[in-house]
Scaffold this motif. Structure first.
Motif, PDB file in Angstrom:
ATOM      1  N   TYR A   1     -35.542  30.455  31.455  1.00 53.93           N
ATOM      2  CA  TYR A   1     -35.349  29.262  31.672  1.00 53.93           C
ATOM      3  C   TYR A   1     -36.629  28.580  32.383  1.00 53.93           C
ATOM      4  O   TYR A   1     -37.218  27.627  32.440  1.00 53.93           O
ATOM      5  CB  TYR A   1     -34.209  28.920  32.709  1.00 53.93           C
ATOM      6  CG  TYR A   1     -33.983  27.525  33.356  1.00 53.93           C
ATOM      7  CD1 TYR A   1     -33.349  26.659  32.654  1.00 53.93           C
ATOM      8  CD2 TYR A   1     -34.404  27.370  34.620  1.00 53.93           C
ATOM      9  CE1 TYR A   1     -32.938  25.542  33.238  1.00 53.93           C
ATOM     10  CE2 TYR A   1     -34.126  26.299  35.360  1.00 53.93           C
ATOM     11  CZ  TYR A   1     -33.492  25.183  34.545  1.00 53.93           C
ATOM     12  OH  TYR A   1     -33.336  24.132  34.919  1.00 53.93           O
TER      13      TYR A   1
ATOM     14  N   ARG B   1     -35.613  24.554  44.063  1.00 57.70           N
ATOM     15  CA  ARG B   1     -34.186  24.127  43.539  1.00 57.70           C
ATOM     16  C   ARG B   1     -34.305  23.089  42.243  1.00 57.70           C
ATOM     17  O   ARG B   1     -33.406  22.365  42.036  1.00 57.70           O
ATOM     18  CB  ARG B   1     -33.151  23.524  44.538  1.00 57.70           C
ATOM     19  CG  ARG B   1     -32.839  24.447  45.844  1.00 57.70           C
ATOM     20  CD  ARG B   1     -31.789  23.936  46.804  1.00 57.70           C
ATOM     21  NE  ARG B   1     -30.657  24.074  45.910  1.00 57.70           N
ATOM     22  CZ  ARG B   1     -29.363  23.611  46.240  1.00 57.70           C
ATOM     23  NH1 ARG B   1     -29.413  23.072  47.530  1.00 57.70           N
ATOM     24  NH2 ARG B   1     -28.716  23.740  45.846  1.00 57.70           N
ATOM     25  N   CYS B   2     -35.510  22.994  41.669  1.00 60.68           N
ATOM     26  CA  CYS B   2     -35.715  22.248  40.826  1.00 60.68           C
ATOM     27  C   CYS B   2     -35.138  22.557  39.344  1.00 60.68           C
ATOM     28  O   CYS B   2     -34.871  23.779  39.198  1.00 60.68           O
ATOM     29  CB  CYS B   2     -37.319  22.056  40.457  1.00 60.68           C
ATOM     30  SG  CYS B   2     -38.110  21.073  41.391  1.00 60.68           S
ATOM     31  N   TYR B   3     -34.748  21.659  38.743  1.00 62.70           N
ATOM     32  CA  TYR B   3     -34.003  21.752  37.417  1.00 62.70           C
ATOM     33  C   TYR B   3     -34.715  20.836  36.285  1.00 62.70           C
ATOM     34  O   TYR B   3     -35.511  20.101  36.590  1.00 62.70           O
ATOM     35  CB  TYR B   3     -32.793  21.311  37.433  1.00 62.70           C
ATOM     36  CG  TYR B   3     -32.459  20.066  37.639  1.00 62.70           C
ATOM     37  CD1 TYR B   3     -32.171  19.099  36.748  1.00 62.70           C
ATOM     38  CD2 TYR B   3     -31.980  19.523  39.115  1.00 62.70           C
ATOM     39  CE1 TYR B   3     -31.710  17.553  36.814  1.00 62.70           C
ATOM     40  CE2 TYR B   3     -31.795  18.364  39.282  1.00 62.70           C
ATOM     41  CZ  TYR B   3     -31.711  17.278  38.269  1.00 62.70           C
ATOM     42  OH  TYR B   3     -31.350  16.028  38.610  1.00 62.70           O
ATOM     43  N   SER B   4     -34.903  21.404  35.116  1.00 67.38           N
ATOM     44  CA  SER B   4     -35.540  21.095  33.997  1.00 67.38           C
ATOM     45  C   SER B   4     -35.198  19.854  33.385  1.00 67.38           C
ATOM     46  O   SER B   4     -35.882  18.779  33.093  1.00 67.38           O
ATOM     47  CB  SER B   4     -35.623  22.125  33.047  1.00 67.38           C
ATOM     48  OG  SER B   4     -36.845  21.588  31.916  1.00 67.38           O
ATOM     49  N   SER B   5     -33.869  19.622  33.218  1.00 67.67           N
ATOM     50  CA  SER B   5     -33.375  18.347  32.469  1.00 67.67           C
ATOM     51  C   SER B   5     -32.076  17.913  32.816  1.00 67.67           C
ATOM     52  O   SER B   5     -31.282  18.373  33.747  1.00 67.67           O
ATOM     53  CB  SER B   5     -32.829  19.079  30.837  1.00 67.67           C
ATOM     54  OG  SER B   5     -32.174  18.099  30.094  1.00 67.67           O
TER      55      SER B   5
ATOM     56  N   SER C   1     -29.765  16.653  31.620  1.00 66.59           N
ATOM     57  CA  SER C   1     -28.532  16.939  30.925  1.00 66.59           C
ATOM     58  C   SER C   1     -27.673  18.219  31.553  1.00 66.59           C
ATOM     59  O   SER C   1     -26.757  18.314  31.461  1.00 66.59           O
ATOM     60  CB  SER C   1     -28.685  17.358  29.597  1.00 66.59           C
ATOM     61  OG  SER C   1     -29.521  18.291  29.485  1.00 66.59           O
ATOM     62  N   GLU C   2     -28.573  18.772  32.511  1.00 68.47           N
ATOM     63  CA  GLU C   2     -28.004  19.993  33.172  1.00 68.47           C
ATOM     64  C   GLU C   2     -26.861  19.624  34.193  1.00 68.47           C
ATOM     65  O   GLU C   2     -26.161  20.384  34.641  1.00 68.47           O
ATOM     66  CB  GLU C   2     -28.947  20.978  33.906  1.00 68.47           C
ATOM     67  CG  GLU C   2     -30.092  21.753  32.797  1.00 68.47           C
ATOM     68  CD  GLU C   2     -31.051  22.145  33.456  1.00 68.47           C
ATOM     69  OE1 GLU C   2     -31.107  22.925  34.705  1.00 68.47           O
ATOM     70  OE2 GLU C   2     -32.261  22.087  32.749  1.00 68.47           O
ATOM     71  N   VAL C   3     -27.153  18.359  34.751  1.00 72.33           N
ATOM     72  CA  VAL C   3     -26.606  18.075  35.968  1.00 72.33           C
ATOM     73  C   VAL C   3     -25.590  16.677  35.539  1.00 72.33           C
ATOM     74  O   VAL C   3     -24.640  16.512  36.325  1.00 72.33           O
ATOM     75  CB  VAL C   3     -27.137  17.786  37.289  1.00 72.33           C
ATOM     76  CG1 VAL C   3     -27.978  18.955  37.807  1.00 72.33           C
ATOM     77  CG2 VAL C   3     -28.383  16.658  36.994  1.00 72.33           C
TER      78      VAL C   3
ATOM     79  N   TYR D   1     -27.470  13.405  38.934  1.00 72.70           N
ATOM     80  CA  TYR D   1     -28.827  13.114  38.885  1.00 72.70           C
ATOM     81  C   TYR D   1     -29.169  11.887  39.883  1.00 72.70           C
ATOM     82  O   TYR D   1     -30.205  12.094  40.929  1.00 72.70           O
ATOM     83  CB  TYR D   1     -29.449  12.623  37.700  1.00 72.70           C
ATOM     84  CG  TYR D   1     -30.917  12.258  37.555  1.00 72.70           C
ATOM     85  CD1 TYR D   1     -31.981  12.936  37.724  1.00 72.70           C
ATOM     86  CD2 TYR D   1     -31.005  10.853  37.337  1.00 72.70           C
ATOM     87  CE1 TYR D   1     -33.229  12.504  37.960  1.00 72.70           C
ATOM     88  CE2 TYR D   1     -32.368  10.366  37.403  1.00 72.70           C
ATOM     89  CZ  TYR D   1     -33.528  11.130  37.698  1.00 72.70           C
ATOM     90  OH  TYR D   1     -34.730  10.595  37.625  1.00 72.70           O
TER      91      TYR D   1
ATOM     92  N   PRO E   1     -31.524  19.787  44.891  1.00 66.83           N
ATOM     93  CA  PRO E   1     -31.783  20.024  43.461  1.00 66.83           C
ATOM     94  C   PRO E   1     -32.529  19.052  43.007  1.00 66.83           C
ATOM     95  O   PRO E   1     -32.206  17.720  43.221  1.00 66.83           O
ATOM     96  CB  PRO E   1     -30.472  20.278  42.696  1.00 66.83           C
ATOM     97  CG  PRO E   1     -29.591  20.857  43.965  1.00 66.83           C
ATOM     98  CD  PRO E   1     -29.819  20.304  45.010  1.00 66.83           C
TER      99      PRO E   1
ATOM    100  N   HIS F   1     -35.145  17.170  39.835  1.00 68.48           N
ATOM    101  CA  HIS F   1     -35.574  17.040  38.397  1.00 68.48           C
ATOM    102  C   HIS F   1     -36.941  17.068  38.658  1.00 68.48           C
ATOM    103  O   HIS F   1     -37.626  16.266  39.170  1.00 68.48           O
ATOM    104  CB  HIS F   1     -34.972  15.642  37.785  1.00 68.48           C
ATOM    105  CG  HIS F   1     -35.365  15.661  36.388  1.00 68.48           C
ATOM    106  ND1 HIS F   1     -36.164  14.522  35.947  1.00 68.48           N
ATOM    107  CD2 HIS F   1     -35.218  16.738  35.146  1.00 68.48           C
ATOM    108  CE1 HIS F   1     -36.429  14.774  34.503  1.00 68.48           C
ATOM    109  NE2 HIS F   1     -35.864  15.851  34.223  1.00 68.48           N
TER     110      HIS F   1
END
Length: 271
Positions: free
Chosen positions: A4, A112-116, A118-120, A125, A198, A200
């Motif tokens: 990931y 706490r970054c997320y990549s996409s 679509s994950e949340v 978002y 979190p 993006h």
């Protein structure tokens, strides 16, 4: 987890290729360590944003619209603008170290970054983005205010920026004319925020880009009067009183903490 986190590395590799791949021979930049590539990309991109947006905006307001916005005697001199550019470019290497370090922390999984999205999902978002922006707004307000209230911080750091304290010394190029550490401290809430909420990753990068554009806008002395935006009219007051309008994008923090001064009220200049 390693798989990931590789998504973030691939994303910053892509950013690097966009900037470095078009400006430097491939055999020159590829051997550089990933983090050095990122720093060089941030340096080139930050400098381009500064000169392109500052230059275009100065050309528009001081040349194309020179009889619309300013009397001739309030337009900053070339010498003043060149000094602002000199101060900024001395500080730029340290400025861009902050996003470089923040990208490294993201790639290591420390944030706490997320990549996409679509994950949340889009609803989460938007809610998380609002939370992120509130934290940034709160953080920048208090960081800026303490740079004034704590006397050594003002004397040795923030005073560098406040030599530009009237209309004929302020220009779009003054927006990044800080002591290097001062500029880093005022951008730090962007990094602190993604340890709390979190975030993006691409949106975080985009907002850092927007910082460079925004700071150009709020130093042009033109009052846009768009509520609740903390535009140049408010920020010009800040540069003349030193005790009002510490906020960033909006007037809300100054309103909440009693430091708001509307351009219409024309406060007295600080002694």
């Amino acid at each position: 987890m390693d798989e990931y986190l590789q998504l973030f590395v691939s994303e910053t590799d892509w950013y690097n290729s966009i900037v470095l791949g078009s400006l430097l021979p491939e055999n020159l930049w590829k051997p550089l360590a990933h983090v050095l590539q990122s720093w060089l990309r941030n340096y080139i991109a930050g400098s381009l944003v500064y000169f392109i947006f500052g230059g275009l905006w100065c050309f528009y307001i001081y040349y194309l619209k020179r009889h619309v916005y300013f009397p001739k005697d309030t337009i900053p001199s070339k010498e003043a603008i060149l000094l602002q550019i000199w101060v900024t470019m001395k500080a730029m290497p340290l400025y861009v170290s902050l996003p470089t370090v923040s990208e490294y922390m993201v790639e290591k999984g420390w944030t706490r970054c997320y990549s996409s999205i679509s994950e949340v999902g889009w609803l989460a978002y938007i809610a998380l983005l609002i939370a992120y922006l509130v934290i940034v707004e709160f953080g920048i307000y208090w960081m800026h205010r303490e740079l004034h209230d704590i006397k050594p911080l003002y004397k040795y750091l923030h005073a560098t920026h406040h030599i530009y304290n009237k209309q004929d010394t302020l220009s779009p190029f003054a927006g990044l004319a800080f002591h290097p550490l001062d500029g880093v401290l005022q951008a730090l809430p962007h990094v602190i925020a993604f340890f709390i909420v979190p975030t993006h990753f691409f949106t975080h990068e985009l907002l850092l880009f927007c910082e460079g554009v925004w700071t150009t806008n709020i130093h042009d002395c033109i009052h846009g009067n768009v509520w609740p935006v903390m535009g140049a009219g408010y920020h010009t007051i800040h540069h003349t009183t030193y005790r009002h309008n510490y906020g960033h994008y909006t007037i809300w923090m100054d309103w909440m903490f009693g430091t708001l001064s509307d351009p219409v009220s024309k406060p007295k200049k600080a002694s």
